[in-house]
Design an enzyme around this catalytic site. Structure first.
Site, short mmCIF file in Angstrom:
data_model
loop_
_atom_site.label_atom_id
_atom_site.label_comp_id
_atom_site.label_asym_id
_atom_site.label_seq_id
_atom_site.Cartn_x
_atom_site.Cartn_y
_atom_site.Cartn_z
N MET A 1 15.67 -11.91 -6.80
CA MET A 1 14.40 -11.32 -7.14
C MET A 1 13.30 -12.28 -6.72
O MET A 1 13.04 -13.26 -7.40
CB MET A 1 14.37 -11.03 -8.64
CG MET A 1 13.01 -10.84 -9.20
SD MET A 1 12.96 -10.41 -10.94
CE MET A 1 13.55 -11.88 -11.70
N PRO A 2 12.63 -12.02 -5.60
CA PRO A 2 11.53 -12.87 -5.17
C PRO A 2 10.30 -12.69 -6.06
O PRO A 2 10.02 -11.59 -6.53
CB PRO A 2 11.22 -12.39 -3.76
CG PRO A 2 12.36 -11.54 -3.36
CD PRO A 2 12.99 -11.03 -4.61
N PHE A 3 9.60 -13.79 -6.27
CA PHE A 3 8.33 -13.77 -6.98
C PHE A 3 7.34 -14.54 -6.12
O PHE A 3 7.56 -15.72 -5.82
CB PHE A 3 8.45 -14.43 -8.36
CG PHE A 3 7.16 -14.37 -9.14
CD1 PHE A 3 6.91 -13.32 -9.99
CD2 PHE A 3 6.20 -15.36 -8.99
CE1 PHE A 3 5.71 -13.26 -10.71
CE2 PHE A 3 5.00 -15.31 -9.69
CZ PHE A 3 4.77 -14.25 -10.56
N PHE A 48 8.34 -9.19 -6.77
CA PHE A 48 7.17 -9.25 -7.65
C PHE A 48 6.08 -10.08 -6.98
O PHE A 48 6.36 -11.15 -6.44
CB PHE A 48 7.54 -9.88 -9.00
CG PHE A 48 8.50 -9.03 -9.78
CD1 PHE A 48 8.04 -8.13 -10.72
CD2 PHE A 48 9.86 -9.13 -9.56
CE1 PHE A 48 8.92 -7.33 -11.43
CE2 PHE A 48 10.76 -8.34 -10.26
CZ PHE A 48 10.28 -7.44 -11.20
#
Length: 78
Positions: A1-3, A48
């Site tokens: 999950m990249p932020f 995100f």
């Protein structure tokens, strides 16, 4: 999950106006999400993106508040 956290300055904006409009921020979010999909194969629905707007007095450069740093720089020739 990249932020991804994008920081932009409010410098150059009219008083009371954000540095970027809602449409511009939406374009940033879409573009960054698409880039992560294209380059790293990260699904857009798991990416995100947060955008922080920074007031001029809240950042520094070269160990000084930005206005002070700029005063010490030679003026640019046009």
């Amino acid at each position: 999950m990249p932020f991804v956290n994008i920081k932009i300055t409010r410098e150059g904006s009219a008083p009371g106006r954000s540095a970027a409009t809602a449409e511009e921020k939406a374009a940033l979010i879409k573009g960054v999400s698409q880039l992560l999909l294209d380059v790293l194969g990260k699904p857009m629905d798991s990416t995100f993106v947060a955008i922080d707007e920074v007031e001029l007095e809240n950042w520094g450069w070269g160990g000084l508040p930005v206005p002070e740093y700029r005063k010490q720089q030679p003026s640019k020739q046009k």
